[in-house]
Structures are given as structure tokens and as C-alpha cells.
Write an enzyme that holds these catalytic residues in place. Sequence first.
Site, PDB file in Angstrom:
ATOM      1  N   ASP A  49       4.687  -4.380  14.873  1.00 42.90           N
ATOM      2  CA  ASP A  49       2.966  -4.541  15.547  1.00 42.90           C
ATOM      3  C   ASP A  49       2.576  -6.187  15.670  1.00 42.90           C
ATOM      4  O   ASP A  49       2.073  -6.907  15.880  1.00 42.90           O
ATOM      5  CB  ASP A  49       1.903  -3.112  15.355  1.00 42.90           C
ATOM      6  CG  ASP A  49       1.624  -2.337  15.203  1.00 42.90           C
ATOM      7  OD1 ASP A  49       2.682  -2.170  16.141  1.00 42.90           O
ATOM      8  OD2 ASP A  49       1.129  -1.979  14.940  1.00 42.90           O
ATOM      9  N   GLU A  87       0.345  -1.787   0.185  1.00 44.49           N
ATOM     10  CA  GLU A  87      -0.239   0.221  -0.032  1.00 44.49           C
ATOM     11  C   GLU A  87       0.865   1.586   0.062  1.00 44.49           C
ATOM     12  O   GLU A  87       1.235   2.096  -0.497  1.00 44.49           O
ATOM     13  CB  GLU A  87      -1.137   0.071   1.430  1.00 44.49           C
ATOM     14  CG  GLU A  87      -2.363   1.107   0.762  1.00 44.49           C
ATOM     15  CD  GLU A  87      -3.072   0.835   2.376  1.00 44.49           C
ATOM     16  OE1 GLU A  87      -3.131  -0.329   2.839  1.00 44.49           O
ATOM     17  OE2 GLU A  87      -4.070   1.763   2.639  1.00 44.49           O
ATOM     18  N   GLY A 110       6.620   3.457   4.669  1.00 45.44           N
ATOM     19  CA  GLY A 110       6.407   3.623   5.619  1.00 45.44           C
ATOM     20  C   GLY A 110       4.586   3.622   6.576  1.00 45.44           C
ATOM     21  O   GLY A 110       5.285   3.744   7.845  1.00 45.44           O
ATOM     22  N   ALA A 127     -11.710   2.873  19.376  1.00 40.08           N
ATOM     23  CA  ALA A 127     -10.328   2.787  19.279  1.00 40.08           C
ATOM     24  C   ALA A 127     -10.079   1.665  20.285  1.00 40.08           C
ATOM     25  O   ALA A 127      -9.945   2.226  21.565  1.00 40.08           O
ATOM     26  CB  ALA A 127      -9.092   4.196  19.609  1.00 40.08           C
ATOM     27  N   VAL A 128     -10.297   0.614  19.648  1.00 42.12           N
ATOM     28  CA  VAL A 128     -10.279  -0.662  21.519  1.00 42.12           C
ATOM     29  C   VAL A 128      -9.307  -1.005  20.911  1.00 42.12           C
ATOM     30  O   VAL A 128      -9.497  -2.581  21.370  1.00 42.12           O
ATOM     31  CB  VAL A 128     -11.965  -0.797  21.211  1.00 42.12           C
ATOM     32  CG1 VAL A 128     -12.772  -0.439  20.997  1.00 42.12           C
ATOM     33  CG2 VAL A 128     -12.315  -2.117  19.675  1.00 42.12           C
ATOM     34  N   GLY A 129      -8.029  -0.982  20.135  1.00 43.00           N
ATOM     35  CA  GLY A 129      -7.098  -1.626  19.936  1.00 43.00           C
ATOM     36  C   GLY A 129      -7.053  -2.064  18.986  1.00 43.00           C
ATOM     37  O   GLY A 129      -7.713  -1.673  17.772  1.00 43.00           O
ATOM     38  N   HIS A 164      19.264  25.013  33.548  1.00 42.20           N
ATOM     39  CA  HIS A 164      18.661  26.577  33.813  1.00 42.20           C
ATOM     40  C   HIS A 164      18.183  26.998  33.415  1.00 42.20           C
ATOM     41  O   HIS A 164      19.641  27.471  32.712  1.00 42.20           O
ATOM     42  CB  HIS A 164      18.912  26.316  35.405  1.00 42.20           C
ATOM     43  CG  HIS A 164      17.649  27.541  36.175  1.00 42.20           C
ATOM     44  ND1 HIS A 164      16.809  26.894  36.554  1.00 42.20           N
ATOM     45  CD2 HIS A 164      18.028  28.395  35.683  1.00 42.20           C
ATOM     46  CE1 HIS A 164      15.706  28.062  36.978  1.00 42.20           C
ATOM     47  NE2 HIS A 164      16.611  29.317  36.844  1.00 42.20           N
ATOM     48  N   GLU A 198     -14.723   4.114  29.254  1.00 40.42           N
ATOM     49  CA  GLU A 198     -13.313   3.148  29.451  1.00 40.42           C
ATOM     50  C   GLU A 198     -13.518   1.556  29.821  1.00 40.42           C
ATOM     51  O   GLU A 198     -14.495   1.667  30.884  1.00 40.42           O
ATOM     52  CB  GLU A 198     -12.279   4.105  29.601  1.00 40.42           C
ATOM     53  CG  GLU A 198     -10.937   2.814  30.203  1.00 40.42           C
ATOM     54  CD  GLU A 198     -10.441   2.554  28.786  1.00 40.42           C
ATOM     55  OE1 GLU A 198     -10.083   2.604  28.063  1.00 40.42           O
ATOM     56  OE2 GLU A 198      -9.700   0.755  29.579  1.00 40.42           O
TER      57      GLU A 198
HETATM   58  C1  LIG Z   1      -3.834   6.533  15.197  1.00 46.25           C
HETATM   59  C2  LIG Z   1      -2.251   6.085  15.485  1.00 46.25           C
HETATM   60  C3  LIG Z   1      -1.326   6.438  15.940  1.00 46.25           C
HETATM   61  C4  LIG Z   1      -0.063   6.277  16.570  1.00 46.25           C
HETATM   62  N1  LIG Z   1       0.653   6.894  16.833  1.00 46.25           N
HETATM   63  C5  LIG Z   1       1.635   6.503  17.300  1.00 46.25           C
HETATM   64  C6  LIG Z   1       3.443   7.613  18.154  1.00 46.25           C
HETATM   65  O1  LIG Z   1       2.944   8.169  19.048  1.00 46.25           O
HETATM   66  N2  LIG Z   1       4.043   6.929  18.605  1.00 46.25           N
HETATM   67  C7  LIG Z   1       3.911   5.597  17.882  1.00 46.25           C
HETATM   68  O2  LIG Z   1       5.713   4.867  18.664  1.00 46.25           O
HETATM   69  N3  LIG Z   1       3.462   4.651  17.831  1.00 46.25           N
HETATM   70  C8  LIG Z   1       2.280   4.482  17.589  1.00 46.25           C
HETATM   71  N4  LIG Z   1       1.185   4.166  16.717  1.00 46.25           N
HETATM   72  C9  LIG Z   1       1.853   2.485  16.558  1.00 46.25           C
HETATM   73  C10 LIG Z   1       2.624   2.674  15.045  1.00 46.25           C
HETATM   74  O3  LIG Z   1       1.963   3.085  14.020  1.00 46.25           O
HETATM   75  C11 LIG Z   1       2.801   1.203  15.033  1.00 46.25           C
HETATM   76  O4  LIG Z   1       3.368   0.778  16.024  1.00 46.25           O
HETATM   77  C12 LIG Z   1       3.954   0.934  13.922  1.00 46.25           C
HETATM   78  O5  LIG Z   1       3.104   1.845  12.919  1.00 46.25           O
HETATM   79  C13 LIG Z   1       4.282  -0.507  13.586  1.00 46.25           C
HETATM   80  O6  LIG Z   1       5.010  -1.033  12.827  1.00 46.25           O
HETATM   81  P1  LIG Z   1       5.060  -2.155  11.912  1.00 46.25           P
HETATM   82  O7  LIG Z   1       6.345  -1.681  11.216  1.00 46.25           O
HETATM   83  O8  LIG Z   1       5.120  -3.032  12.708  1.00 46.25           O
HETATM   84  O9  LIG Z   1       3.845  -1.535  10.620  1.00 46.25           O
HETATM   85  P2  LIG Z   1       2.998  -0.830   9.827  1.00 46.25           P
HETATM   86  O10 LIG Z   1       3.991   0.143  10.323  1.00 46.25           O
HETATM   87  O11 LIG Z   1       1.934  -1.148  10.309  1.00 46.25           O
HETATM   88  O12 LIG Z   1       3.201  -1.231   8.284  1.00 46.25           O
HETATM   89  C14 LIG Z   1       2.780  -2.694   8.080  1.00 46.25           C
HETATM   90  C15 LIG Z   1       3.127  -2.488   6.545  1.00 46.25           C
HETATM   91  O13 LIG Z   1       2.954  -3.934   6.033  1.00 46.25           O
HETATM   92  C16 LIG Z   1       2.008  -3.605   4.862  1.00 46.25           C
HETATM   93  N5  LIG Z   1       1.852  -4.791   4.331  1.00 46.25           N
HETATM   94  C17 LIG Z   1       0.791  -5.726   5.635  1.00 46.25           C
HETATM   95  N6  LIG Z   1       0.521  -6.880   4.670  1.00 46.25           N
HETATM   96  C18 LIG Z   1       1.251  -6.709   3.799  1.00 46.25           C
HETATM   97  C19 LIG Z   1       1.488  -8.195   2.167  1.00 46.25           C
HETATM   98  N7  LIG Z   1       0.912  -9.353   2.423  1.00 46.25           N
HETATM   99  N8  LIG Z   1       3.164  -7.606   1.909  1.00 46.25           N
HETATM  100  C20 LIG Z   1       3.122  -6.766   1.444  1.00 46.25           C
HETATM  101  N9  LIG Z   1       3.144  -5.455   2.619  1.00 46.25           N
HETATM  102  C21 LIG Z   1       2.216  -6.216   3.025  1.00 46.25           C
HETATM  103  C22 LIG Z   1       1.047  -2.719   5.153  1.00 46.25           C
HETATM  104  O14 LIG Z   1       0.365  -2.361   3.946  1.00 46.25           O
HETATM  105  C23 LIG Z   1       1.937  -2.049   6.340  1.00 46.25           C
HETATM  106  O15 LIG Z   1       2.827  -0.430   5.191  1.00 46.25           O
HETATM  107  C24 LIG Z   1      -0.131   4.523  16.201  1.00 46.25           C
HETATM  108  C25 LIG Z   1      -1.261   3.395  15.384  1.00 46.25           C
HETATM  109  C26 LIG Z   1      -2.073   4.999  15.317  1.00 46.25           C
HETATM  110  C27 LIG Z   1      -3.529   3.047  14.346  1.00 46.25           C
END
Ligand SMILES: Cc1cc2nc3c(=O)[nH]c(=O)nc-3n(C[C@H](O)[C@H](O)[C@H](O)COP(=O)(O)OP(=O)(O)OC[C@H]3O[C@@H](n4cnc5c(N)ncnc54)[C@H](O)[C@@H]3O)c2cc1C
Length: 468
Positions: free
Chosen positions: A314, A36, A39, A272-274, A447, A202
Site C-alpha cells: 500500500d 503494532e 499481519g 470510506a474515502v480512500g 458440471h 458516491e
Molecule cells: C476494511 C478493509 C478491508 C480490506 N479488505 C481487503 C480485501 O478483502 N482484500 C485485499 O486484498 N485487500 C483488502 N484491504 C486492503 C489490505 O488490507 C491492504 O492492501 C494490505 O494490508 C496492504 O498490505 P501492506 O503490507 O502494504 O501494509 P499493511 O497491512 O498496512 O501493514 C503495514 C504495517 O506496517 C506497520 N508500520 C507502519 N509504520 C511503521 C514503522 N515506522 N515501523 C514499524 N512498523 C510500521 C503497521 O503497523 C502495519 O502493521 C482492506 C483494507 C481495509 C481497511
Amino acid sequence: MSTSFDVIVIGAGPGGYVAAIRAAQLGLKAAVVEREHLGGICLNWGCIPTKAMLRSAEIFHLMHRAKDFGLKAEGIGYDLDAVVKRSRGIAKQLNSGVGHLLKKNKVTVFMGAATVAAKGKVSVKTAKGTQELTAKNVILATGARARELPGLEADGDLVWTYKHALLPPRMPKNLLVIGSGAIGIEFASFYNTLGAETVVVEVLDRILPVEDAEISALARKAFEGQGMTLIESAMVKQLDRDPNKSGGGKVTAHIEKGGKVEKMTFDTVISAVGIVGNVEGLGLEALGVKIDRTHVVTDAYCRTGVEGLYAIGDLAGAPWLAHKASHEGVMVAEMIAGKQVHPVRPESIAGCTYCHPQVASVGMTEAGAKAAGRKIKVGRFPFMANGKAIALGESEGLVKVIFDAATGELLGAHMIGAEVTELIQGYVVGRQLETTEEDLMHTVFPHPTLSEMMHEAVLDAYGRAIHF
Ligand SMILES: Cc1cc2nc3c(=O)[nH]c(=O)nc-3n(C[C@H](O)[C@H](O)[C@H](O)COP(=O)(O)OP(=O)(O)OC[C@H]3O[C@@H](n4cnc5c(N)ncnc54)[C@H](O)[C@@H]3O)c2cc1C
């Protein structure tokens, strides 16, 4: 284009693209597959666009306080479309930045959905057809998506996930936020600041339930002071949706608390339940990869038990934070390159919530330390006794530290107030260097800074605070 690699990373979120870049830096032939957006959630729908929107809310809030600073601001208002446009622009800028970094490091990028067809074999479905790739090592970094509860599913109109909340079709007037973790509270803070009448429900007995109870209580007081309604130990059981009534749609939420159900009506609900891990369609079952409640089970080195197959970020479980994902990416890439590595310790990872006031923490809570049988010393320092906080007009907040009474080990640090998401890293570094109370007391803090409170809180734990 070559189809054989040392490392293929599936998913280009912060875990995936960092793993691929580090692998390439170490001389490995690396590829990343992304279906998709480069980043991942972090840059496109998570960390960055939310912080851009929260910054607009923060400035809006400060503009209302102009008089406190001897300034005049009249006709204060906002243009939600422009706020969102700025946030999307920043996400786009960083998304292209990731593309540039991958190119610079000679990482091959495949845009398509990947499946692990067999050990070391990755099939990528692209717009042009399916491409077969091979690699000795495959890193799964497919991230997560919003959890949907039955009956509370998002529809993009009346009920939103974080994606809808980042691209809102309208400004909510009466908003229900279900869930008070970091994501729920950040959106509650944003929309409440812009004027939505905001209710947060909550299920656990306090908001921000992973934080130290004292910090949760202070957050509660601050949010209530800003006009938010917080309903704890309560559950949204049902949402009755009425999309067409009198021009604007309405949702009636059935909220159960203490055995009684109360009905409340809203024009918008944010769920925003996880999150749930993106484990589907990857071929993991056939490979024998263990999955526990939508997350891949790994050891401390992100190994899945299948040779040459790793899972990070994640997808691999809590804490669900971008810096945990990227650090695991570096660790796995280095391990594949034959370097000696240290596992990522979840207890050393800071959690930050960018609401107003901000919340940040690392390590054990006071209750957690006691439950673990540790004898502790606790120190506190309030923002209202710090010169810089007063000068900034930000005298609401607290810094709290927890030490092991016997060894002086810094077990945990918890903060609420202005810029604490920047301050917390001082304690994270301290914990990484296995600092004790002595080292921290001997450290000279500049300071006037907010960081002086970090010193004073340590001094307070040992009965030596000067300014309070
Ligand atoms: C609203 C919101 C706010 C957040 N704020 C923070 C924050 O302030 N600080 C913080 O540390 N964390 C924050 N997070 C959490 C953070 O975004 C995630 O912890 C982080 O993005 C995880 O990174 P990742 O590389 O594991 O996965 P992701 O960032 O989820 O990336 C996974 C990628 O894999 C791709 N993908 C999935 N399946 C396939 C496939 N089969 N083939 C090819 N590509 C695939 C997806 O398209 C995606 O681009 C927030 C999350 C949300 C939803």
C-alpha cells in the site's frame, strides 16, 4: 541479539512478513520491524475481520430465506457483540499464525517503530529504548491508513473509519456511508443486511467506480432491491454533529448533488474515502526518496532510486490490495537474493468486493478497452441460466468477458454474483498463461458448477453460447 542483517523489512503486513519469510527461505538473514501488530491492516483491521463479519451477515440473510429451501427458521436474530467477537478472534488467530511463521523461518522480529536513519541503517524505538540495526537492503512496507477529509474526520462515536466499523460501539439504525469503493460497499452491505437503513454517497457517477459500468449498474440494482439508498455524483460537504440529542447522537449531513444541497440525518457515518500511505517519520525526505500524494514512488521492481531501499504494498501505490503487497514482497526478496524476477503487473491483479452479491474483476473494463483503441469481442452469461446457480438459489448475477477481436487475448473479466470472488482466479490464471479464446473454449469445465458460466461467457463472445 544480532543487529546486522541482509534484509530488514519495516512493517509486518502481508507485504512485509511475506518479504521477510521469502528472504529467509532464500538463505538471507532477515528481520522484520513492526510497531503494532503482525499481519498489518490486512489480518487485523482489513481483509480478514471484514470477511468474518460479512460471513455472519450472509448467514443471517440466508436464514431469512430458509423457506425458499424448504427449511424453517424462527426467531431469527443476531448478537452484534458476538459477531464482532468472532471477527476479532479470527484476526487474533491469524496474527499469532504470522508470528509462528516468522519464527519457523528464523526471521528476527523487532516490535517497535522504525526509522531509516541513513542508507542501510534502521533505528527501532522499542519499549526498552532505541536499537540500531544495519542491513544491505531495507524494504519499506509500512502500509496505509484511512484518509480523513476536513470536516468529515472520524470521532469514533458518530463518525467512524473502518476500524470503528469493525469494533462498533452500537448497531447503527440510520447509516451514511461516504464512498462506494470496496471498503465502503462492504460495510454498507454488512450493516444494511443486519437492518440499518443505509445510504451510500458516491462522488463519481456510479457506485463501485473502478468496476465495469455494466457491473456497477447491476450492483446498484441489487443493493437498491435490498433497500439501500445510493446517491451518485454527490458530495458530502459538511457533517453537523450533535452527540447528545435525546439520548442518542445524530449527524446531519449536507449532501450536494447537481448544485443543490440536501440535509439528511443519521445516527452513524462511516467515512470510506480512500487511504493515505504511512510515509511519515521514516526519514524518507533526508534519503531523497520521492513521494507522490503520500505514496513512495518506485519503478516496476519496487526500487526507490536509493540503492538498497525498496517500497512495496500500500505504501507504494495502487492497487491497494493485500495480494499485490505480498506478491511484491516475494519479488523484491527474490531480486535481492539474485534471482531473475518479473515485475508485478497491476492489470493482472484481481479486485474483489465481498458484498452481497459479490463483485470481482481483472483487467480492462469494456470502456477502458474501447478508450485504449482495442477492437473487442464481449461475451456475457447470466447466473439465471446456470444450473448450479439456480440450485444454490443464487440466480442473480453476470459473468462478462472482453477479448481483443484481432488476437483473442483475454483483456478483462468482470463478474457479479455468488462466489465470484472465488471464480475470478480462473481468468487470472488464464491471463497469466496468455490464454486466448481458443484455449478457454477447449477447456472442459465441471458440471454443475458456477464456473461453467466462465466457459459460456467466452463462448458467447464468439456467438457459440449453448445455454443462453
Ligand atoms: C476494511 C478493509 C478491508 C480490506 N479488505 C481487503 C480485501 O478483502 N482484500 C485485499 O486484498 N485487500 C483488502 N484491504 C486492503 C489490505 O488490507 C491492504 O492492501 C494490505 O494490508 C496492504 O498490505 P501492506 O503490507 O502494504 O501494509 P499493511 O497491512 O498496512 O501493514 C503495514 C504495517 O506496517 C506497520 N508500520 C507502519 N509504520 C511503521 C514503522 N515506522 N515501523 C514499524 N512498523 C510500521 C503497521 O503497523 C502495519 O502493521 C482492506 C483494507 C481495509 C481497511
